[in-house]
Design a protein around this motif. Structure first.
Motif, PDB file in Angstrom:
ATOM      1  N   GLY A 126       0.685  -0.873   0.614  1.00  0.00           N
ATOM      2  CA  GLY A 126      -0.188  -0.108  -0.072  1.00  0.00           C
ATOM      3  C   GLY A 126       1.113   1.272  -0.134  1.00  0.00           C
ATOM      4  N   PHE A 127       0.191   2.405   0.077  1.00  0.00           N
ATOM      5  CA  PHE A 127       0.841   3.636  -0.441  1.00  0.00           C
ATOM      6  C   PHE A 127       1.326   3.890   0.576  1.00  0.00           C
ATOM      7  CE2 PHE A 127      -1.704   3.562  -4.494  1.00  0.00           C
ATOM      8  CZ  PHE A 127      -0.508   4.062  -5.415  1.00  0.00           C
ATOM      9  N   ARG A 128       0.727   3.547   2.106  1.00  0.00           N
ATOM     10  CA  ARG A 128       1.398   3.809   3.260  1.00  0.00           C
ATOM     11  C   ARG A 128       2.189   2.769   4.144  1.00  0.00           C
ATOM     12  NH1 ARG A 128       0.629   9.649   3.061  1.00  0.00           N
ATOM     13  NH2 ARG A 128       0.989   8.926   6.090  1.00  0.00           N
ATOM     14  N   GLY A 129       2.448   1.813   3.602  1.00  0.00           N
ATOM     15  CA  GLY A 129       3.162   1.283   3.822  1.00  0.00           C
ATOM     16  C   GLY A 129       2.803  -0.004   5.407  1.00  0.00           C
ATOM     17  N   LEU A 130       3.736  -0.615   5.932  1.00  0.00           N
ATOM     18  CA  LEU A 130       3.013  -2.123   6.380  1.00  0.00           C
ATOM     19  C   LEU A 130       2.360  -1.084   7.830  1.00  0.00           C
ATOM     20  CD1 LEU A 130       5.551  -4.775   6.512  1.00  0.00           C
ATOM     21  CD2 LEU A 130       3.437  -5.125   5.751  1.00  0.00           C
ATOM     22  N   SER A 131       3.411  -0.406   8.519  1.00  0.00           N
ATOM     23  CA  SER A 131       2.469  -0.058   9.570  1.00  0.00           C
ATOM     24  C   SER A 131       1.820   1.508   9.214  1.00  0.00           C
ATOM     25  CB  SER A 131       3.831   1.461  10.458  1.00  0.00           C
ATOM     26  OG  SER A 131       4.392   2.666   9.121  1.00  0.00           O
ATOM     27  N   GLY A 132       1.386   1.933   7.742  1.00  0.00           N
ATOM     28  CA  GLY A 132       0.595   2.544   7.556  1.00  0.00           C
ATOM     29  C   GLY A 132       0.530   4.248   8.199  1.00  0.00           C
ATOM     30  N   ASP A 133       1.934   4.158   8.316  1.00  0.00           N
ATOM     31  CA  ASP A 133       2.332   6.243   8.830  1.00  0.00           C
ATOM     32  C   ASP A 133       4.001   6.537   7.827  1.00  0.00           C
ATOM     33  OD1 ASP A 133       3.804   4.516   9.928  1.00  0.00           O
ATOM     34  OD2 ASP A 133       4.399   5.707  11.208  1.00  0.00           O
ATOM     35  N   ASN A 134       3.710   5.836   6.613  1.00  0.00           N
ATOM     36  CA  ASN A 134       4.724   6.487   5.514  1.00  0.00           C
ATOM     37  C   ASN A 134       3.878   6.770   4.644  1.00  0.00           C
ATOM     38  OD1 ASN A 134       7.152   5.330   6.998  1.00  0.00           O
ATOM     39  ND2 ASN A 134       6.281   3.748   7.099  1.00  0.00           N
ATOM     40  N   ALA A 135       4.573   7.675   3.606  1.00  0.00           N
ATOM     41  CA  ALA A 135       4.146   8.097   2.149  1.00  0.00           C
ATOM     42  C   ALA A 135       4.987   7.609   1.116  1.00  0.00           C
ATOM     43  CB  ALA A 135       4.099   9.145   2.315  1.00  0.00           C
ATOM     44  N   LEU A 136       4.473   6.517   0.777  1.00  0.00           N
ATOM     45  CA  LEU A 136       5.822   5.670  -1.083  1.00  0.00           C
ATOM     46  C   LEU A 136       6.196   6.790  -1.324  1.00  0.00           C
ATOM     47  CD1 LEU A 136       4.818   3.122  -2.638  1.00  0.00           C
ATOM     48  CD2 LEU A 136       5.925   4.717  -3.577  1.00  0.00           C
ATOM     49  N   PHE A 137       5.510   8.123  -2.467  1.00  0.00           N
ATOM     50  CA  PHE A 137       6.078   8.841  -2.300  1.00  0.00           C
ATOM     51  C   PHE A 137       6.036  10.193  -1.316  1.00  0.00           C
ATOM     52  CE2 PHE A 137       6.612  13.556  -4.236  1.00  0.00           C
ATOM     53  CZ  PHE A 137       7.899  13.385  -5.171  1.00  0.00           C
ATOM     54  N   PRO A 138       7.278  10.887  -0.757  1.00  0.00           N
ATOM     55  CA  PRO A 138       8.527  10.621  -1.358  1.00  0.00           C
ATOM     56  C   PRO A 138       9.605   9.911  -0.601  1.00  0.00           C
ATOM     57  CG  PRO A 138       8.653  12.323  -0.371  1.00  0.00           C
ATOM     58  CD  PRO A 138       7.228  12.055   0.701  1.00  0.00           C
ATOM     59  N   LEU A 139       9.825   9.176   0.254  1.00  0.00           N
ATOM     60  CA  LEU A 139       9.317   8.347   1.011  1.00  0.00           C
ATOM     61  C   LEU A 139      10.617   7.463   0.837  1.00  0.00           C
ATOM     62  CD1 LEU A 139       8.178   8.550   4.656  1.00  0.00           C
ATOM     63  CD2 LEU A 139       9.838   9.652   4.227  1.00  0.00           C
ATOM     64  N   LEU A 140       9.910   6.188  -0.581  1.00  0.00           N
ATOM     65  CA  LEU A 140      11.077   5.382  -1.186  1.00  0.00           C
ATOM     66  C   LEU A 140      11.829   5.324  -1.480  1.00  0.00           C
ATOM     67  CD1 LEU A 140      10.437   2.715  -1.873  1.00  0.00           C
ATOM     68  CD2 LEU A 140       9.278   3.385  -4.081  1.00  0.00           C
ATOM     69  N   PHE A 141      11.782   7.057  -2.141  1.00  0.00           N
ATOM     70  CA  PHE A 141      13.236   7.846  -3.070  1.00  0.00           C
ATOM     71  C   PHE A 141      14.171   8.251  -2.524  1.00  0.00           C
ATOM     72  CE2 PHE A 141       8.974   7.184  -5.270  1.00  0.00           C
ATOM     73  CZ  PHE A 141       8.885   6.279  -6.548  1.00  0.00           C
ATOM     74  N   ILE A 142      13.516   7.946  -1.518  1.00  0.00           N
ATOM     75  CA  ILE A 142      14.719   9.373  -0.151  1.00  0.00           C
ATOM     76  C   ILE A 142      15.757   7.957   0.579  1.00  0.00           C
ATOM     77  CG2 ILE A 142      15.094  10.275   1.779  1.00  0.00           C
ATOM     78  CD1 ILE A 142      14.121  12.302  -1.095  1.00  0.00           C
ATOM     79  N   THR A 143      14.351   6.830   0.869  1.00  0.00           N
ATOM     80  CA  THR A 143      15.061   5.406   1.297  1.00  0.00           C
ATOM     81  C   THR A 143      16.363   4.925   0.965  1.00  0.00           C
ATOM     82  OG1 THR A 143      13.012   6.089   3.313  1.00  0.00           O
ATOM     83  CG2 THR A 143      14.453   3.930   3.563  1.00  0.00           C
TER      84      THR A 143
END
Length: 565
Positions: A281-298
Motif C-alpha cells: 500500500g501507499f502508506r506501507g505496513l505501519s500505515g504512517d509512511n508515504a510511498l512518495f517521497p519516502l521510498l525514493f529517499i530511503t
C-alpha cells in the motif's frame, strides 16, 4: 515469487542497462581513450596517481557501497518488494549510474577537480560556493554517522561492563587489515611486485587477519575507540593514496565480492520464496509512511546517492589511468551496487514472517538473511560463522566510506577558498591557512567527532534527504557542463527534476512534523530546533543553486569559453 527468479531477472536487466544505455552515454559524451587523464598530467604522488582499473574499481566500489545499499532497501521494504525493486533497477540505470558516470567524466575533464569546481566553471562562483557548503555539510553528517557506526562495531565493553567478543574480534581484524593494506601498497607501488601475485597473498592475508582477530579480540570502550577512529581518519585523509587508500579499498572490495557471491550462492542453492508482500500500500505496513517521497529517499545508495558524485569527482577521478575505464568504474560500479541492493531486499523476503518485518538493525537483518540461506546449503553449524563474517564485512565498508568521506570533506573545504584555478601557494593570510590540508582535515574531524558524541542521530534522519538532494545538484552540474560543451544533456532533465521534487518534498514533510511537535509543546533546541535550522539551510542552498543552474541551462546564446586555469 521465487527469489532466484527475482535475482536473475535483476542481474539481466542491469547487464542490459550497462551494455546498451551505458555505451550510448559514453558515445554521447565523447569518452576518448586517447585523452591523457589528470592522474598523469597532475600526478603528485599524494592525491593524483594512476591506478590499474581493477584496483580503482575496488576503491570506488568499496567507498560508495558502505552500508547504504544494505540499509536503504531493507528499510524501504515496508512498501513491498515490487516498488523497491523497480526503483533499484530504474533508478540505478537511468538515475544513479548516470550521475556517477557523468560526475567522474566531468571531473576528469576539469583536471580531476570536484563537482564544486565544475559548477564554478560552468555556472558561476556563487553557485560553486553554494554547492560546496551543501556538500561539506552532507559530508560532515557522513563522517559523524559512520564514525558512530564503526565505534559501535568495535566497542568491546557492554554497558554492564561485560566483554563483547564479536566486537573485540572485529576491532582486531580491522586494525590488522589496515596494517596489511599498507604492506600491500608498499609492495605493489614501491617494490613493483606483480599485482596478481600480491592480490593472492593479500586475500590470504585477509583470512589470516580473521583467524587472528577471532583468537585475540581487543577490548576497548566506545570513548577510546572514537578517539582512535578520529586519529585514524585524520591521518588517512592526508597520506598519499598509494599508502592506504588504494590498497585498503582494493583489498576490501574482495570482502564485498565474497559477501555478494555467498549471497548469490545462498539464493541459487536454496531459492527461497519471497515471503514479503509484493505491495503493501501507499502508506506501507505501519500505515504512517508515504510511498512518495519516502521510498525514493530511503532506498538511497541502492538507486542513487549524491555521495557517489563526490567520490567519483574527489578521489576516483584523480586516479583514473585511462578515460575508457570511466564507464566500467562509474556506470558499472553503480550497477554492482544495485545488485547488492537486490540481495538486501531478498534477505528481508527470506525472514519476513506473519505479516511483520524481521527484527533487528538493517545490518543484522542482512547478515541473518544470508546466514539463513548459507545454513540451508551447508548445514546448521555454518550459521554463526556466516553471520559473524557478514557483520565484519559491513563494518569494514563503513570504515572505508568513513575515511574516504573525510578526504572528500578536506577537498571541499580547501576548494571553497580557491577561485578560478588558483594555486594554494598564491594565497595569503587566513585563506592560506584554510587551504592547508592538515588544517582542513583537523576542522572536519573535530566537527564530525563532536557530532558523533553530541547526538548526530538527532539530525541523521535528514541525511537521506540531503544526500539525495546532493544527487540532483550533481546532475545539474553535469548537465551544465555538457550543455556548455555542446553535447547532449537531455538525459539529465527527468532525473534531476524528479530528485529535486522528491527531496524537497521530504524536507518539507520533516519540517512540518517538527512544527507539529513544537505546537504540541515538545520543543527541544537540540532536536526540533536544530533540525528546523538545518532543513531551512538545506532548502535555501538547494533552491538558490538550482535557480543559478537553470539560468545556465536555459541560455540560448552560444556559451562563453570555459575559464582556463
Amino acid at each position: 515469487m521465487n527469489s532466484l527468479l527475482i535475482l536473475l531477472i535483476s542481474i539481466g536487466v542491469l547487464i542490459i542497462g550497462y551494455v546498451v544505455y551505458g555505451s550510448w552515454l559514453a558515445k554521447q559524451w565523447g569518452v576518448d581513450a586517447r585523452r591523457v587523464t589528470p592522474a598523469h598530467t597532475q600526478s603528485d604522488g599524494m592525491d593524483y596517481m594512476p591506478a590499474k582499473a581493477s584496483v580503482l574499481l575496488g576503491h570506488h566500489f568499496a567507498s560508495i557501497a558502505g552500508a547504504g545499499p544494505i540499509n536503504g532497501p531493507i528499510q524501504a521494504a515496508v512498501f513491498g518488494w515490487v516498488p523497491v525493486l523497480l526503483w533499484i533497477l530504474i533508478g540505478g540505470i537511468f538515475f544513479g549510474a548516470v550521475q556517477d558516470f557523468s560526475s567522474l567524466l566531468a571531473s576528469i575533464r576539469h583536471k580531476g577537480r570536484s563537482v564544486g569546481v565544475i559548477i564554478e566553471k560552468n555556472i558561476g562562483l556563487k553557485a560553486k560556493r553554494l554547492f560546496l557548503c551543501f556538500a561539506y555539510l552532507t559530508l560532515i553528517l557522513v563522517v559523524a554517522a559512520f564514525a558512530s557506526i564503526v565505534v559501535g562495531t568495535f566497542d568491546g565493553v557492554a554497558d554492564d561492563g561485560s566483554r563483547v567478543a564479536a566486537n573485540g574480534s572485529t576491532a582486531t581484524i580491522s586494525l590488522l587489515f589496515i596494517l596489511m593494506a599498507i604492506i600491500f601498497g608498499f609492495a605493489v607501488y614501491r617494490r613493483k611486485a606483480p599485482l596478481a601475485l600480491s592480490t593472492v597473498i593479500g586475500v590470504a592475508g585477509i583470512v589470516i587477519c580473521i583467524i587472528l582477530g577471532l583468537k585475540f579480540p581487543l577490548y576497548l570502550d566506545s570513548t577510546a575507540w572514537l578517539i582512535i577512529v578520529c586519529v585514524y581518519i585524520a591521518i588517512a585523509s592526508v597520506t598519499p593514496v598509494w599508502i592506504l587508500l588504494q590498497p585498503r579499498d582494493y583489498l576490501s572490495s574482495f570482502l564485498l565480492y565474497a559477501m555478494m557471491l555467498a549471497a548469490f550462492a545462498g539464493v541459487i542453492g536454496t531459492h527461497p520464496a519471497m515471503e514479503l508482500p509484493a505491495f503493501t500500500g501507499f502508506r506501507g505496513l505501519s500505515g504512517d509512511n508515504a510511498l512518495f517521497p519516502l521510498l525514493f529517499i530511503t532506498v538511497a545508495c541502492g538507486a542513487i546517492s549524491g555521495f557517489h558524485s563526490l567520490v567519483g569527482s574527489g578521489t576516483t577521478a584523480k586516479q583514473l589511468d585511462n578515460e575508457r575505464d570511466a564507464k566500467v568504474i562509474g556506470y558499472g560500479g553503480m550497477l554492482i551496487e544495485c545488485a547488492l541492493a537486490v540481495v538486501a531486499l531478498i534477505c528481508v523476503g527470506v525472514l519476513f514472517q506473519d505479516g511483520a518485518m524481521p527484527a533487528g538493525t538493517p545490518t543484522q537483518v542482512f547478515a541473518a538473511g544470508i546466514a539463513t540461506m548459507i545454513q540451508g546449503i551447508a548445514g546448521e553449524a555454518t550459521y554463526d560463522v556466516a553471520y559473524a563474517l557478514i557483520i565484519l564485512s559491513v563494518s569494514a565498508f563503513c570504515l572505508t566510506s568513513l575515511d574516504t568521506a573525510t578526504r572528500l570533506a578536506r577537498y571541499m573545504f580547501q576548494e571553497f577558498f580557491l577561485i578560478g584555478g588558483q594555486k594554494k601557494e598564491e594565497l595569503r593570510g587566513i585563506k592560506k591557512l584554510c587551504v592547508n590540508p592538515y588544517f582542513a582535515t583537523g576542522i572536519t574531524v573535530l566537527i564530525g567527532g563532536w557530532l558523533a558524541v553530541g547526538g548526530y542521530a538527532r539530525i541523521w534522519p535528514l541525511f537521506g534527504s540531503a544526500n539525495q538532494l546532493l544527487a540532483a545538484l550533481a546532475l545539474l552540474a553535469a548537465a551544465a557542463w555538457l550543455g556548455n560543451s555542446g553535447k547532449n544533456n537531455k538525459m539529465f532533465y527527468v532525473p534531476m527534476a524528479f530528485m529535486l521534487i522528491a527531496t524537497l518534498s521530504a524536507l518539507i514533510l520533516t519540517l512540518h512534523k517538527n512544527i507539529q511537535t513544537i505546537s504540541a509543546g515538545g520543543f527541544s533546541f537540540g532536536t526540533q530546533g536544530f533540525q528546523i535550522l538545518l532543513i531551512v539551510l538545506l532548502i535555501v542552498l538547494a533552491l538558490d543553486l538550482t535557480i543559478e543552474g537553470f539560468k545556465t541551462l536555459r541560455r540560448t546564446d552560444p556559451p562563453a569559453p570555459l575559464p582556463k586555469d
